[in-house]
Design a protein around this motif. Structure first.
Motif, PDB file in Angstrom:
ATOM      1  N   PRO A 131       0.792  -1.226   0.000  1.00  0.00           N
ATOM      2  CA  PRO A 131       0.000   0.000   0.000  1.00  0.00           C
ATOM      3  C   PRO A 131       0.828   1.281   0.000  1.00  0.00           C
ATOM      4  O   PRO A 131       0.262   2.362  -0.195  1.00  0.00           O
ATOM      5  CB  PRO A 131      -0.826  -0.111   1.282  1.00  0.00           C
ATOM      6  CG  PRO A 131       0.001  -0.956   2.186  1.00  0.00           C
ATOM      7  CD  PRO A 131       0.743  -1.919   1.299  1.00  0.00           C
ATOM      8  N   ALA A 132       2.154   1.171   0.227  1.00  0.00           N
ATOM      9  CA  ALA A 132       2.953   2.395   0.290  1.00  0.00           C
ATOM     10  C   ALA A 132       4.427   2.087   0.100  1.00  0.00           C
ATOM     11  O   ALA A 132       4.918   1.021   0.493  1.00  0.00           O
ATOM     12  CB  ALA A 132       2.747   3.100   1.629  1.00  0.00           C
ATOM     13  N   ILE A 133       5.113   3.053  -0.526  1.00  0.00           N
ATOM     14  CA  ILE A 133       6.574   3.058  -0.618  1.00  0.00           C
ATOM     15  C   ILE A 133       7.056   4.353   0.016  1.00  0.00           C
ATOM     16  O   ILE A 133       6.511   5.429  -0.254  1.00  0.00           O
ATOM     17  CB  ILE A 133       7.042   2.980  -2.079  1.00  0.00           C
ATOM     18  CG1 ILE A 133       6.645   1.629  -2.690  1.00  0.00           C
ATOM     19  CG2 ILE A 133       8.557   3.173  -2.189  1.00  0.00           C
ATOM     20  CD1 ILE A 133       6.873   1.547  -4.188  1.00  0.00           C
ATOM     21  N   VAL A 134       8.061   4.258   0.865  1.00  0.00           N
ATOM     22  CA  VAL A 134       8.622   5.418   1.569  1.00  0.00           C
ATOM     23  C   VAL A 134      10.062   5.613   1.134  1.00  0.00           C
ATOM     24  O   VAL A 134      10.820   4.643   1.003  1.00  0.00           O
ATOM     25  CB  VAL A 134       8.558   5.214   3.099  1.00  0.00           C
ATOM     26  CG1 VAL A 134       9.399   6.261   3.830  1.00  0.00           C
ATOM     27  CG2 VAL A 134       7.116   5.272   3.584  1.00  0.00           C
ATOM     28  N   SER A 135      10.440   6.869   0.908  1.00  0.00           N
ATOM     29  CA  SER A 135      11.829   7.165   0.568  1.00  0.00           C
ATOM     30  C   SER A 135      12.220   8.534   1.092  1.00  0.00           C
ATOM     31  O   SER A 135      11.383   9.438   1.194  1.00  0.00           O
ATOM     32  CB  SER A 135      12.035   7.128  -0.953  1.00  0.00           C
ATOM     33  OG  SER A 135      13.394   7.389  -1.271  1.00  0.00           O
ATOM     34  N   ASN A 136      13.499   8.656   1.407  1.00  0.00           N
ATOM     35  CA  ASN A 136      14.037   9.966   1.782  1.00  0.00           C
ATOM     36  C   ASN A 136      14.548  10.722   0.559  1.00  0.00           C
ATOM     37  O   ASN A 136      15.123  11.802   0.686  1.00  0.00           O
ATOM     38  CB  ASN A 136      15.144   9.816   2.829  1.00  0.00           C
ATOM     39  CG  ASN A 136      16.251   8.867   2.394  1.00  0.00           C
ATOM     40  OD1 ASN A 136      16.015   7.882   1.696  1.00  0.00           O
ATOM     41  ND2 ASN A 136      17.472   9.147   2.831  1.00  0.00           N
TER      42      ASN A 136
ATOM     43  N   ALA B 172      21.239  15.399   5.368  1.00  0.00           N
ATOM     44  CA  ALA B 172      22.471  14.875   5.969  1.00  0.00           C
ATOM     45  C   ALA B 172      22.786  15.661   7.233  1.00  0.00           C
ATOM     46  O   ALA B 172      22.697  16.891   7.257  1.00  0.00           O
ATOM     47  CB  ALA B 172      23.617  14.983   4.976  1.00  0.00           C
ATOM     48  N   GLY B 173      23.124  14.951   8.282  1.00  0.00           N
ATOM     49  CA  GLY B 173      23.433  15.600   9.549  1.00  0.00           C
ATOM     50  C   GLY B 173      22.223  16.116  10.281  1.00  0.00           C
ATOM     51  O   GLY B 173      22.339  16.987  11.151  1.00  0.00           O
ATOM     52  N   ALA B 174      21.042  15.586   9.946  1.00  0.00           N
ATOM     53  CA  ALA B 174      19.811  16.039  10.593  1.00  0.00           C
ATOM     54  C   ALA B 174      19.863  15.777  12.093  1.00  0.00           C
ATOM     55  O   ALA B 174      20.466  14.815  12.564  1.00  0.00           O
ATOM     56  CB  ALA B 174      18.613  15.324   9.980  1.00  0.00           C
TER      57      ALA B 174
ATOM     58  N   LYS C 217      14.992  13.518  12.966  1.00  0.00           N
ATOM     59  CA  LYS C 217      14.889  12.094  12.651  1.00  0.00           C
ATOM     60  C   LYS C 217      13.652  11.478  13.293  1.00  0.00           C
ATOM     61  O   LYS C 217      12.929  10.701  12.670  1.00  0.00           O
ATOM     62  CB  LYS C 217      16.146  11.364  13.122  1.00  0.00           C
ATOM     63  CG  LYS C 217      17.407  11.718  12.341  1.00  0.00           C
ATOM     64  CD  LYS C 217      18.608  10.937  12.872  1.00  0.00           C
ATOM     65  CE  LYS C 217      19.872  11.280  12.102  1.00  0.00           C
ATOM     66  NZ  LYS C 217      21.049  10.527  12.614  1.00  0.00           N
ATOM     67  N   LEU C 218      13.399  11.850  14.550  1.00  0.00           N
ATOM     68  CA  LEU C 218      12.240  11.291  15.243  1.00  0.00           C
ATOM     69  C   LEU C 218      10.942  11.798  14.626  1.00  0.00           C
ATOM     70  O   LEU C 218       9.942  11.067  14.574  1.00  0.00           O
ATOM     71  CB  LEU C 218      12.306  11.625  16.727  1.00  0.00           C
ATOM     72  CG  LEU C 218      13.439  10.934  17.505  1.00  0.00           C
ATOM     73  CD1 LEU C 218      13.440  11.401  18.963  1.00  0.00           C
ATOM     74  CD2 LEU C 218      13.303   9.419  17.432  1.00  0.00           C
ATOM     75  N   ALA C 219      10.937  13.049  14.164  1.00  0.00           N
ATOM     76  CA  ALA C 219       9.746  13.585  13.499  1.00  0.00           C
ATOM     77  C   ALA C 219       9.475  12.841  12.200  1.00  0.00           C
ATOM     78  O   ALA C 219       8.313  12.542  11.864  1.00  0.00           O
ATOM     79  CB  ALA C 219       9.931  15.080  13.233  1.00  0.00           C
ATOM     80  N   GLN C 220      10.546  12.532  11.451  1.00  0.00           N
ATOM     81  CA  GLN C 220      10.371  11.773  10.221  1.00  0.00           C
ATOM     82  C   GLN C 220       9.857  10.372  10.523  1.00  0.00           C
ATOM     83  O   GLN C 220       8.964   9.856   9.847  1.00  0.00           O
ATOM     84  CB  GLN C 220      11.701  11.702   9.459  1.00  0.00           C
ATOM     85  CG  GLN C 220      11.567  11.120   8.057  1.00  0.00           C
ATOM     86  CD  GLN C 220      12.498   9.932   7.815  1.00  0.00           C
ATOM     87  OE1 GLN C 220      12.850   9.216   8.754  1.00  0.00           O
ATOM     88  NE2 GLN C 220      12.879   9.716   6.572  1.00  0.00           N
ATOM     89  N   GLU C 221      10.395   9.760  11.573  1.00  0.00           N
ATOM     90  CA  GLU C 221       9.952   8.414  11.938  1.00  0.00           C
ATOM     91  C   GLU C 221       8.508   8.415  12.430  1.00  0.00           C
ATOM     92  O   GLU C 221       7.785   7.427  12.244  1.00  0.00           O
ATOM     93  CB  GLU C 221      10.882   7.818  12.992  1.00  0.00           C
ATOM     94  CG  GLU C 221      12.230   7.388  12.437  1.00  0.00           C
ATOM     95  CD  GLU C 221      13.039   6.558  13.418  1.00  0.00           C
ATOM     96  OE1 GLU C 221      12.594   6.418  14.579  1.00  0.00           O
ATOM     97  OE2 GLU C 221      14.097   6.046  13.016  1.00  0.00           O
ATOM     98  N   ALA C 222       8.083   9.506  13.040  1.00  0.00           N
ATOM     99  CA  ALA C 222       6.688   9.603  13.475  1.00  0.00           C
ATOM    100  C   ALA C 222       5.750   9.525  12.276  1.00  0.00           C
ATOM    101  O   ALA C 222       4.673   8.909  12.343  1.00  0.00           O
ATOM    102  CB  ALA C 222       6.462  10.900  14.245  1.00  0.00           C
TER     103      ALA C 222
ATOM    104  N   MET D 292      18.948   3.785   3.240  1.00  0.00           N
ATOM    105  CA  MET D 292      20.246   4.108   3.817  1.00  0.00           C
ATOM    106  C   MET D 292      20.139   5.097   4.972  1.00  0.00           C
ATOM    107  O   MET D 292      20.863   6.084   5.051  1.00  0.00           O
ATOM    108  CB  MET D 292      21.176   4.645   2.726  1.00  0.00           C
ATOM    109  CG  MET D 292      21.282   3.733   1.508  1.00  0.00           C
ATOM    110  SD  MET D 292      21.730   2.033   1.911  1.00  0.00           S
ATOM    111  CE  MET D 292      23.438   2.269   2.404  1.00  0.00           C
ATOM    112  N   GLN D 293      19.207   4.829   5.875  1.00  0.00           N
ATOM    113  CA  GLN D 293      19.096   5.591   7.110  1.00  0.00           C
ATOM    114  C   GLN D 293      19.002   4.608   8.271  1.00  0.00           C
ATOM    115  O   GLN D 293      18.362   3.554   8.150  1.00  0.00           O
ATOM    116  CB  GLN D 293      17.860   6.492   7.103  1.00  0.00           C
ATOM    117  CG  GLN D 293      17.907   7.626   6.086  1.00  0.00           C
ATOM    118  CD  GLN D 293      18.937   8.680   6.456  1.00  0.00           C
ATOM    119  OE1 GLN D 293      19.202   8.935   7.630  1.00  0.00           O
ATOM    120  NE2 GLN D 293      19.527   9.306   5.443  1.00  0.00           N
TER     121      GLN D 293
END
Length: 288
Positions: free
Chosen positions: A118-123, A145-147, A152-157, A177-178
């Protein structure tokens, strides 16, 4: 056509487990299609996978599941009962290297991989058109880079929101690659698979195949494993190798390596969705 199920179970090994489980199935009008079991003398654990059909119309799905839950309680077992016809829901995560993503999508479209995606996620945005060609929503969740840790936690949320929204059963890191946070790794325990080249712990960092070429490696391999907080050290599901020689260029080694990675990851995902993989501490039991 009778409804079919896959039963998985693990518990401390002792006499009579197969008798209890097969007796339960017989009492509930079930016919075993295939069965596999393994007793590990080191961990002292017993593992079982049974594919069976429910042939008694008087036995409902609810009654079968309730009875199996009671059986697991009696055995002190960690067990699960899966609908064999249900397609697990898979979220794929990818960065800028797309061979594993492309291979999984081809297998999915061809019916070789019985899943829903149902979904593909990419940075990165590199593969949004590939996702669109399969009519799969593409979620671009950039991370500079260097976030900072908070970024990072906001993106993971946002990733967690997608997992909940789409009722995801499995996360596949198809060359994403994260590094996932310890909290997300814990939340995904036993349901997130990663792929990497098998040169580790040698040839870390950028351009591993170029590093391996300089050292004159003779074997190229790949490892698929469950994701844990220990980077690239989760329980191994599948590995494979290809022989190479001195005449091959970096580009040839890289191409061979990517082929191996694609095949190994596809096997691991297929075995997961067929409920063939059981955790055994830091290892896995994979039933063929």
């Amino acid at each position: 056509m009778y409804p079919e199920y896959i039963l998985t179970l693990s518990c401390l090994d002792h006499r009579g487990i197969v008798l209890r489980v097969s007796g339960f199935l017989a009492e509930h009008g079930c016919n075993i299609i295939d069965s596999a079991q393994f007793g590990d003398p080191e961990s002292k654990l017993f593992f079982m996978r049974i594919h069976f059909a429910l042939e008694d119309d008087a036995i409902s799905d609810e009654l079968l599941r309730a009875g199996f839950g009671s059986l697991c309680g009696d055995l002190g077992a960690d067990g699960a009962l899966h609908d064999a016809g249900a397609k697990p829901r898979v979220l794929i995560m990818v960065s800028k290297i797309g061979h594993c993503l492309n291979d999984l999508l081809f297998r999915y479209r061809s019916g070789l991989l019985p899943v829903e995606i149902p979904a593909i996620v990419s940075n990165h945005m590199d593969f949004y058109q590939l996702a669109a060609s399969y009519n799969i929503p593409f979620h671009h969740l950039p991370l500079e880079a260097g976030a900072s840790e908070s970024a990072k936690l906001a993106q993971e949320a946002r990733i967690i929101d997608l997992l909940d929204t789409h009722r995801i059963d499995l996360v596949v890191l198809a060359r994403y690659m994260q590094i996932l946070s310890p909290g997300l790794c814990d939340a995904l325990k036993g349901r997130a698979i990663n792929i990497h080249h098998s040169f580790l712990p040698s040839f870390k960092g950028a351009r591993p195949y170029a590093q391996a070429h300089r050292r004159g490696v003779k074997l190229i391999g790949a490892t698929a494993h469950f994701v844990t907080g220990d980077l690239d050290e989760g329980p191994i599901i599948e590995q494979d190798v290809e022989r190479v020689d001195h005449a091959m260029s970096v580009e040839q080694l890289t191409a061979i390596g990517r082929d191996v990675e694609s095949v190994v990851l596809a096997r691991a995902v297929k075995w997961f969705v067929e409920h063939r993989i059981l955790l055994n501490g830091d290892k896995t039991v994979v039933f063929s």
